[in-house]
Design a protein around this motif. Structure first.
Motif, PDB file in Angstrom:
ATOM      1  N   GLU A 107       0.845  -1.196   0.000  1.00 40.26           N
ATOM      2  CA  GLU A 107       0.000   0.000   0.000  1.00 40.26           C
ATOM      3  C   GLU A 107       0.876   1.241   0.000  1.00 40.26           C
ATOM      4  OE1 GLU A 107      -4.088   1.643   2.032  1.00 40.26           O
ATOM      5  OE2 GLU A 107      -2.824   0.285   3.190  1.00 40.26           O
ATOM      6  N   ARG A 108       0.503   2.236  -0.782  1.00 34.52           N
ATOM      7  CA  ARG A 108       1.263   3.474  -0.857  1.00 34.52           C
ATOM      8  C   ARG A 108       0.311   4.658  -0.826  1.00 34.52           C
ATOM      9  NH1 ARG A 108       3.111   3.928  -7.239  1.00 34.52           N
ATOM     10  NH2 ARG A 108       1.090   3.435  -8.139  1.00 34.52           N
ATOM     11  N   PHE A 109       0.850   5.819  -0.503  1.00 39.86           N
ATOM     12  CA  PHE A 109       0.059   7.035  -0.553  1.00 39.86           C
ATOM     13  C   PHE A 109      -0.272   7.357  -2.010  1.00 39.86           C
ATOM     14  CE2 PHE A 109       2.657   7.672   3.338  1.00 39.86           C
ATOM     15  CZ  PHE A 109       1.620   7.770   4.253  1.00 39.86           C
ATOM     16  N   ARG A 110      -1.541   7.597  -2.290  1.00 40.18           N
ATOM     17  CA  ARG A 110      -1.956   7.911  -3.653  1.00 40.18           C
ATOM     18  C   ARG A 110      -1.519   9.330  -4.025  1.00 40.18           C
ATOM     19  NH1 ARG A 110      -7.596   6.303  -5.852  1.00 40.18           N
ATOM     20  NH2 ARG A 110      -6.282   6.348  -7.710  1.00 40.18           N
ATOM     21  N   GLN A 163       0.214  11.821  12.415  1.00 40.72           N
ATOM     22  CA  GLN A 163       0.163  11.432  11.017  1.00 40.72           C
ATOM     23  C   GLN A 163      -0.936  10.407  10.773  1.00 40.72           C
ATOM     24  OE1 GLN A 163       3.970   9.737  10.083  1.00 40.72           O
ATOM     25  NE2 GLN A 163       3.666   7.915  11.332  1.00 40.72           N
ATOM     26  N   SER A 223      -2.246   6.923   8.780  1.00 47.82           N
ATOM     27  CA  SER A 223      -1.744   5.715   8.143  1.00 47.82           C
ATOM     28  C   SER A 223      -2.000   5.836   6.641  1.00 47.82           C
ATOM     29  CB  SER A 223      -2.461   4.481   8.688  1.00 47.82           C
ATOM     30  OG  SER A 223      -3.821   4.476   8.270  1.00 47.82           O
ATOM     31  N   ARG A 224      -1.372   4.983   5.861  1.00 49.19           N
ATOM     32  CA  ARG A 224      -1.591   5.032   4.412  1.00 49.19           C
ATOM     33  C   ARG A 224      -3.048   4.771   4.071  1.00 49.19           C
ATOM     34  NH1 ARG A 224       3.818   1.635   2.571  1.00 49.19           N
ATOM     35  NH2 ARG A 224       5.329   3.153   3.368  1.00 49.19           N
ATOM     36  N   TYR A 284      -5.056   7.910   4.983  1.00 51.13           N
ATOM     37  CA  TYR A 284      -4.746   8.958   4.006  1.00 51.13           C
ATOM     38  C   TYR A 284      -5.480   8.692   2.691  1.00 51.13           C
ATOM     39  CZ  TYR A 284      -1.839  12.027   1.074  1.00 51.13           C
ATOM     40  OH  TYR A 284      -1.392  13.002   0.210  1.00 51.13           O
ATOM     41  N   ASN A 285      -5.392   7.460   2.212  1.00 51.88           N
ATOM     42  CA  ASN A 285      -6.005   7.133   0.931  1.00 51.88           C
ATOM     43  C   ASN A 285      -7.527   7.195   0.976  1.00 51.88           C
ATOM     44  OD1 ASN A 285      -3.530   6.778  -0.331  1.00 51.88           O
ATOM     45  ND2 ASN A 285      -3.471   4.576   0.065  1.00 51.88           N
ATOM     46  N   ALA A 326      -3.469   2.737  -5.295  1.00 51.98           N
ATOM     47  CA  ALA A 326      -3.199   2.665  -3.861  1.00 51.98           C
ATOM     48  C   ALA A 326      -2.225   1.546  -3.518  1.00 51.98           C
ATOM     49  CB  ALA A 326      -4.505   2.450  -3.103  1.00 51.98           C
ATOM     50  N   HIS A 327      -1.954   0.667  -4.482  1.00 49.36           N
ATOM     51  CA  HIS A 327      -1.067  -0.459  -4.218  1.00 49.36           C
ATOM     52  C   HIS A 327      -0.061  -0.605  -5.355  1.00 49.36           C
ATOM     53  CE1 HIS A 327      -4.683  -1.346  -1.826  1.00 49.36           C
ATOM     54  NE2 HIS A 327      -3.837  -1.891  -0.974  1.00 49.36           N
ATOM     55  N   GLU A 382       8.654  -4.158   3.649  1.00 49.16           N
ATOM     56  CA  GLU A 382       7.188  -4.216   3.666  1.00 49.16           C
ATOM     57  C   GLU A 382       6.681  -5.415   2.881  1.00 49.16           C
ATOM     58  OE1 GLU A 382       3.405  -1.190   2.960  1.00 49.16           O
ATOM     59  OE2 GLU A 382       5.466  -0.460   2.805  1.00 49.16           O
TER      60      GLU A 382
END
Length: 211
Positions: free
Chosen positions: A3-6, A84, A86-87, A90-91, A118-119, A177
């Motif tokens: 999972e990543r920040f979009r 902050q 989480s991813r 945020y998404n 998102a991934h 990860e």
């Protein structure tokens, strides 16, 4: 999948950014609102508009829509009560704002919106052959001892050499990860393997430079 920040990118002029903000303001509704007092104008080169998420099902946060160097981006989404997001959190806010307000407003102006998913898969950094070597190591290794067993160590070295030969620019945090989320390694072991990978790649690169 990792999972990543979009991310969002729209190539647009400053005037198009202003019009986009205006169109979003016309359509926005609770729990989102326009953060009029939080907006910033940095002169001819940059500008930012804020939108606030309050008293909804998601975490309360401030979203910044930026224009800089001919591009519109979502610069950040900052929670109001925590350090902050989480991813996933945020998404969720990103998707809600973009789907409800930004995409319809951009369509009115015929602006082309570029969105990342998102991934992402580790195949973005590794060839299928090297990815299989990592999977082979993981499937047969003792996950409590890493690559300490000679057979496990040999398979680990095969993976490292494969990544080195193809000049894979694999970040250690991505490897860590992937090991935890996809290959089900304990976090401590995954962290150790990622550190070992970084050291081994550095050693191989220095060897190549010295030849």
């Amino acid at each position: 999948m990792i999972e990543r920040f979009r991310l969002l990118t729209i190539h647009a002029s400053r005037n198009e950014f202003d019009l986009l903000v205006t169109n979003i303001r016309k359509s926005i509704f609770a729990p989102w609102s326009y953060g009029e007092l939080k907006n910033q104008d940095f002169g001819i080169d940059a500008k930012a508009a804020s939108f606030l998420y309050r008293k909804g099902a998601l975490r309360e946060a401030n979203l910044w829509l930026n224009w800089y160097d001919g591009k519109i981006t979502i610069g950040n989404i900052v929670p109001t009560e925590y350090s902050q997001l989480s991813r996933g959190e945020y998404n969720a806010l990103f998707d809600d704002f973009v789907t409800r307000f930004l995409l319809p407003a951009a369509e009115i102006q015929s602006l082309q919106v570029e969105l990342t998913g998102a991934h992402r898969d580790i195949s973005e950094w590794l060839s299928e052959s090297t990815k299989r070597k990592l999977s082979a190591f993981s499937s047969l290794a003792n996950k409590s001892t890493g690559h300490s067993h000679p057979s496990d160590h040999a398979r680990w070295i095969d993976f490292v050499i494969g990544a080195h030969v193809e000049n894979a620019d694999l970040p250690t945090d991505v490897l860590e990860e992937w090991l935890v989320n996809e290959l089900h390694w304990p976090e401590t072991s995954a962290m150790d393997l990622a550190s070992d990978f970084e050291a081994a790649i550095d050693l191989l690169q220095r060897y190549d430079e010295a030849k």
